[in-house]
Enzyme design. Structure first.
Site, PDB file in Angstrom:
ATOM      1  N   GLY A 207      42.096  24.917  -8.887  1.00  0.00           N
ATOM      2  CA  GLY A 207      42.176  25.641  -7.441  1.00  0.00           C
ATOM      3  C   GLY A 207      43.453  25.457  -6.692  1.00  0.00           C
ATOM      4  O   GLY A 207      44.023  24.409  -7.327  1.00  0.00           O
ATOM      5  N   SER A 208      43.863  26.019  -5.786  1.00  0.00           N
ATOM      6  CA  SER A 208      44.859  25.924  -4.823  1.00  0.00           C
ATOM      7  C   SER A 208      44.527  26.419  -3.618  1.00  0.00           C
ATOM      8  O   SER A 208      43.958  27.550  -3.287  1.00  0.00           O
ATOM      9  CB  SER A 208      46.149  26.418  -5.437  1.00  0.00           C
ATOM     10  OG  SER A 208      46.226  27.850  -5.450  1.00  0.00           O
TER      11      SER A 208
ATOM     12  N   GLY B 155      45.522  25.636   1.025  1.00  0.00           N
ATOM     13  CA  GLY B 155      46.590  25.583   1.915  1.00  0.00           C
ATOM     14  C   GLY B 155      47.320  24.091   1.908  1.00  0.00           C
ATOM     15  O   GLY B 155      48.353  24.100   2.531  1.00  0.00           O
TER      16      GLY B 155
ATOM     17  N   GLY C 297      47.426  22.366  -0.868  1.00  0.00           N
ATOM     18  CA  GLY C 297      48.176  21.945  -2.318  1.00  0.00           C
ATOM     19  C   GLY C 297      46.966  22.171  -3.216  1.00  0.00           C
ATOM     20  O   GLY C 297      46.070  22.703  -3.296  1.00  0.00           O
TER      21      GLY C 297
ATOM     22  N   VAL D 159      44.414  21.778  -6.790  1.00  0.00           N
ATOM     23  CA  VAL D 159      43.355  20.872  -7.244  1.00  0.00           C
ATOM     24  C   VAL D 159      43.102  21.020  -8.484  1.00  0.00           C
ATOM     25  O   VAL D 159      43.147  21.913  -9.342  1.00  0.00           O
ATOM     26  CB  VAL D 159      41.958  21.476  -6.298  1.00  0.00           C
ATOM     27  CG1 VAL D 159      41.063  20.437  -6.562  1.00  0.00           C
ATOM     28  CG2 VAL D 159      42.123  21.623  -4.943  1.00  0.00           C
TER      29      VAL D 159
ATOM     30  N   ASP E 119      39.345  26.442   9.029  1.00  0.00           N
ATOM     31  CA  ASP E 119      39.536  27.470   7.616  1.00  0.00           C
ATOM     32  C   ASP E 119      38.504  27.550   7.068  1.00  0.00           C
ATOM     33  O   ASP E 119      38.544  27.315   5.779  1.00  0.00           O
ATOM     34  CB  ASP E 119      40.694  26.804   6.933  1.00  0.00           C
ATOM     35  CG  ASP E 119      41.432  27.908   6.037  1.00  0.00           C
ATOM     36  OD1 ASP E 119      41.248  28.705   6.236  1.00  0.00           O
ATOM     37  OD2 ASP E 119      42.240  27.540   5.127  1.00  0.00           O
TER      38      ASP E 119
END
Ligand code: NAG
Ligand code: NAG
Ligand code: NAG
Ligand code: NAG
Ligand code: NAG
Ligand code: NAG
Ligand code: NAG
Ligand code: NAG
Ligand code: NAG
Ligand code: NAG
Ligand code: NAG
Length: 859
Positions: free
Chosen positions: A522-523, A525, A527, A529, A639
């Site tokens: 995953g990515s 806000g 950076g 993962v 967020d």
């Protein structure tokens, strides 16, 4: 020589008799009587369990007094675990009778003080079993009555405590009569109550793990912990994992704490205490006493305009003795008897909260002080109120006044007012003389009842340990201490000693664990993962932080220490970190089911069933409520979106990325200067330069809730071939062709028309009812109110989802902005003409940005 040998032997035998209970039988039979006098040499004991762990006695917990009770006692600790006549003690010559009709207890004059309820069959025997259960048996050894079914303040191992059962605290350790506090098991939670008002919930405790929203049937303690169970014991609803122990009890203490303790090596060890903050206890400092430092010991004082009447005071009284407390009415008597000329309020100032606020929510939101006061004046059950300036939330103190929780930082914009009557009480001696001198006092009374001393000691030791680990939480949006810190001269590698830091991993180690950052999962806000495997074979998610603001290592580590100390079942656990050179890695537990967006919006794989969606909604709400208020510091997530809601086994929701917004935001200001969060979930106040608060998260949560209901993104093209093929939905706000459906507006319209089924995910077909959808949609619409103060707190959302707080009706006037958004979308979509989520996000932002700061024209 012979006598010398004989004497210890006799002593031993005597001891053996007393301890093992060979001298008493396991059974007694009808026509049996017992009084303390009769068994005085064994302190009233007349019955023992087979191996002597428990005994039944006519016992007096005070050494030289006259209050005797029929008790079941844990022999090794001499703890009373059950008593029959707790409210009607007898003297040492009062008698207990066992007849074929049951047990009855008479005072020395022969008046009946207590008896078992009418029993269906004849009693053949009374026995005390090895679990500590006193049982009346019929002639087939069937149970007719059990003390386990009438618990007083303690639950033992092997005892099933049923839903809607109650425990009542004792007045004190020596006076067993019913005290102030009440424990109730509901079908989803354990509540502690004081005069009908909740002051603690097990599900909100940081040591409790909520596993399921199944209906609970009973609660039990066993060797591994405390459990709320359903489905005949097959489903764990809530669990508190505790150290392995052969014997433990759960009790509602006279102090109002719910404790679980185990007996080891001759003493009790406390494994669990709720609430952990003693100031949450309604009478921690007596009436209107101000309680602070509840996690250490209660430091009590009196608020402004009040003083303590006596040193041993059970609370505070108005300093001006011409005032007296407003007598609370009860439901039978709701006349506003006191005429309004005598009604008045004493201001106690800022920095206070009241125990019930967290569980009952405000009486009214977004009003001014005058309105709040008038509301209180108009209801005789209101005895005082708290008013929060920023939100306009109006909270009541109801009927009986308890203690105040004091924290000048945490509740700095919340002020309190106590309802009083003027000139209706005679001046108390000494009340007037010391007003000036005592106005500064505060009279510190350390409330250390003998019964609570032990609990407090344990809590205190725990606190010391915690302090040593330095888990001092700081407030969400401001960080004044950053300026007191020495400059980052300690950029020197690894010389940092920030207390409370989670495990520090070597960056080389993490490179190996992630196979040189091979598997991207995953990515966000912050950076990318990556999936990794630690040497102990546990799977982790490693977040490689790239978008870090200009921040030293100390700042980074300070934030990590805060995040690392947050533990909640609905929050992703930070396992460790690595900070070397410019590399910053965060190591999280790995979530097997990925993020909510994948499961919810995907057309492959099984569709998320309604119960799973509800569990996710509730779990997310609980996690957020915890971030906003469950622990010392308030953390605003900033967020909330499906990508940040991860799913563990059984679709248990876990919020990720919390606490990170501070890493990106070096400004000390409470206002966020750069836009954060994700468009589509952004509350209007992001764009109007209003202050960001926890209500900003509530808005985003509301938007996510709508997506959970519909199973798709809130702003998406609707084409005829796509989603709504069911054909039954008329598409009120939409005409034809390929266009953008702004689902929140659609939800508002369907709410206005009461057509809830149209909002559900068509893939669920008929597996969901209109009532179930209504619940989530109404909560969601309340959450997206334009005016932040009109949005419920997350604790209230949890209450509404669980059913403890009545479902609110959304305010249409605070939702009209959705119509404006919807219109902008429609316009934007005809321009765009093609399906591209990125582009919509942009358009959405534009629609937002071109909003007038006030939407009054659209109301
Ligand atoms: C108990 O006493 C009653 C009356 O004194 C008598 O009728 C009954 O038989 C007695 N029962 C037993 C089990 O001894
Ligand atoms: C008595 O029996 C119970 C249940 O079998 C057991 O847990 C307990 O350890 C025993 N106590 C003693 C003193 O043997
Ligand atoms: C009831 O239990 C006792 C003790 O365990 C036993 O002696 C007796 O036989 C039992 N009676 C019946 C009817 O089972
Ligand atoms: C104890 O709890 C029960 C169940 O909630 C409630 O009905 C009862 O009023 C409570 N008792 C007191 C004294 O608060
Ligand atoms: C305690 O009860 C729970 C729930 O029923 C169960 O999962 C657990 O195995 C039990 N522990 C022991 C030691 O029996
Ligand atoms: C629980 O077990 C009892 C007896 O075994 C049974 O009658 C009952 O239907 C079960 N209830 C549920 C919900 O499974
Ligand atoms: C508190 O002190 C007053 C006088 O100092 C005394 O009359 C009263 O009985 C005391 N109350 C308690 C609960 O000890
Ligand atoms: C309720 O009000 C009535 C009438 O004023 C009073 O007699 C009664 O004691 C009150 N009950 C409680 C619990 O305060
Ligand atoms: C008292 O009366 C007011 C106004 O009639 C009403 O709103 C309130 O619910 C009543 N309170 C109680 C405790 O009955
Ligand atoms: C209101 O209270 C004042 C002061 O106690 C008293 O003089 C007046 O008669 C009261 N009015 C009514 C209507 O009871
Ligand atoms: C408080 O609000 C009410 C109603 O919204 C309004 O009539 C009143 O003037 C306001 N009072 C103050 C002091 O702002």
């Amino acid at each position: 020589m012979g006598t010398l040998l004989l004497f210890p032997a006799a002593a031993f035998l005597c001891c053996a008799l007393l301890v093992s209970g060979i001298s008493y039988s396991e059974f007694v039979y009808p026509n049996f009587t017992a009084s303390n006098l009769q068994f005085v040499e064994n302190s009233g004991t007349f019955l023992s369990s087979r191996n002597g762990s428990f005994k039944a006695a006519i016992f007096n917990p005070r050494s030289n007094q006259i209050n005797f009770y029929l008790c079941v006692i844990h022999v090794a600790s001499n703890m009373i675990i059950w008593s029959a006549n707790r409210d009607s003690p007898i003297s040492n010559s009062g008698k207990m009778y066992l007849t074929q009709e049951g047990i009855s207890i008479f005072d020395e004059k022969g008046n009946l003080k207590w008896s078992t309820p009418k029993i269906s069959a004849r009693v053949n025997a009374m026995m005390l079993n090895e679990l500590g259960n006193l049982i009346l048996l019929d002639r087939y050894n069937g149970s007719l009555w059990e003390s386990f079914h009438q618990p007083t303040d303690t639950i033992l191992m092997g005892q099933l405590f049923p839903v809607s059962g109650s425990l009542f605290s004792a007045l004190s350790n020596s006076d067993l009569s019913v005290g102030d506090y009440n424990l109730t098991l509901t079908s989803s939670d354990v509540l502690l109550q004081w005069r009908g008002q909740t002051y603690w919930k097990l599900s909100m405790d940081q040591n409790a793990f909520v596993n399921s929203n199944y209906m609970a049937e009973y609660m039990a303690v066993n060797r591994t912990g405390l459990y709320l169970l359903g489905g005949n014991g097959t489903v764990v609803i809530i669990q508190v994992a505790l150290p392995l122990s052969d014997f433990r009890v759960a009790s509602l203490e006279s102090s109002g704490h719910f404790t679980i303790k185990r007996f080891v090596a001759g003493k009790w060890v406390n494994d669990f205490t709720g609430p952990s903050d003693s100031c949450q206890i309604p009478l921690s400092c007596g009436r209107i006493g101000s309680c602070s430092d509840g996690s250490v010991s209660n430091t009590c004082s009196c608020p402004a305009n009040f003083h303590s009447a006596f040193l041993n005071s059970t609370g505070c009284v108005p300093m001006d003795s011409t005032y007296s407390f407003y007598p609370a009415c009860n439901s039978t008597d709701n006349t506003t008897d006191s005429n309004s000329s005598t009604l008045s309020y004493l201001k106690i100032g800022y920095g206070y909260n009241y125990f019930s606020n967290q569980f009952s929510g405000p009486v009214r939101e977004g009003v001014n002080l005058t309105v709040c006061q008038n509301l209180c004046s108009g209801d005789c059950s209101c005895t005082g109120f708290l008013y929060e300036d920023s939100s306009g939330d109006c909270y009541w103190m109801r009927s009986y006044l308890g203690s105040l929780m004091s924290d000048t930082e945490r509740w700095k914009d919340q002020s309190g007012y106590i309802k009083v009557l003027a000139g209706s009480s005679p001046a108390k001696p000494g009340g007037n003389n010391n007003d000036q001198s005592s106005s500064k006092f505060p009279l510190i009374v350390i409330v250390l009842l003998p019964s609570t001393a032990f609990v407090i000691l344990i809590v205190f030791l725990g606190f010391l340990w915690w302090r040593m680990r330095g888990a001092s939480c700081s407030e969400g949006s401001t960080k004044p201490d950053r300026y007191n810190n020495p400059p980052p001269s300690e950029e020197l590698e690894d010389s940092l000693h920030i207390p409370g830091l989670p495990k520090r991993f070597g960056c080389k180690e993490m490179e190996a664990a992630t196979d040189n950052f091979r598997t991207l999962i995953g990515s966000g806000g912050f950076g990318a993962v990556y999936k990794g495997t630690l040497p102990d074979n546990s799977v982790v998610a490693v977040k490689k932080i790239t978008n870090l603001g200009v921040q030293g290592k100390r700042e980074f580590c300070t934030e990590i220490a805060v995040i690392g100390n947050i533990h909640h079942v609905n929050l992703v656990k930070l396992r460790g970190f690595c900070a070397q050179g410019s590399l910053r890695l965060l190591v999280y537990e790995y979530m097997s089911h990925g993020s909510l967006d994948r499961v919810l919006f995907s057309n492959v794989g099984p569709v998320l069933e309604w119960q799973e969606r509800f569990d996710i909604a509730l779990g997310t709400a609980r996690g957020l409520a915890y971030l906003h208020g469950g622990c010392q510091h308030k953390i605003i997530h900033c967020d909330i979106k499906p990508e940040n809601i991860l799913l563990h086994d059984n679709f248990q929701a876990k919020i990720s990325d919390f606490g990170l917004s501070k890493l990106l935001n070096p400004e000390q200001s409470g206002l966020f200067t750069t836009m954060r969060g994700t468009r589509g979930y952004l509350a209007p106040e992001w764009l109007t330069n209003s202050a960001i608060s926890e209500k900003t998260d509530v808005y985003s949560y509301g938007m996510v809730l709508l997506e959970i209901v519909s199973g798709r993104k809130n702003c998406l093209f609707r084409t005829h071939s796509h989603s709504l093929e069911g054909g039954d939905s008329s598409g009120t706000s939409l005409s034809s062709g390929s266009e953008l459906l702004y689902f929140p507006l659609f939800a508002l319209e369907m709410y206005e028309q009461g057509r809830y089924l149209e909002l559900s995910d068509p893939r669920l077909e008929s597996r969901v009812t209109a009532e179930e959808i209504e619940k989530l949609v109404r909560v969601a619409l309340c959450c997206v109110h334009e005016e932040p103060s009109h949005r419920p707190s997350m604790a209230t959302v949890v209450g509404m989802l669980e059913g403890g707080i009545p479902l609110a009706h959304p305010r249409i006037e605070s939702l009209n902005f959705l119509r404006f958004y919807g219109r902008r979308f429609a316009e934007a979509s005809t321009v765009a003409g093609q399906r591209n989520d990125e582009e919509y996000a942009l358009l959405y932002a534009q629609a937002n940005i071109s909003l007038p700061t006030s939407l009054s024209g659209f109301r």
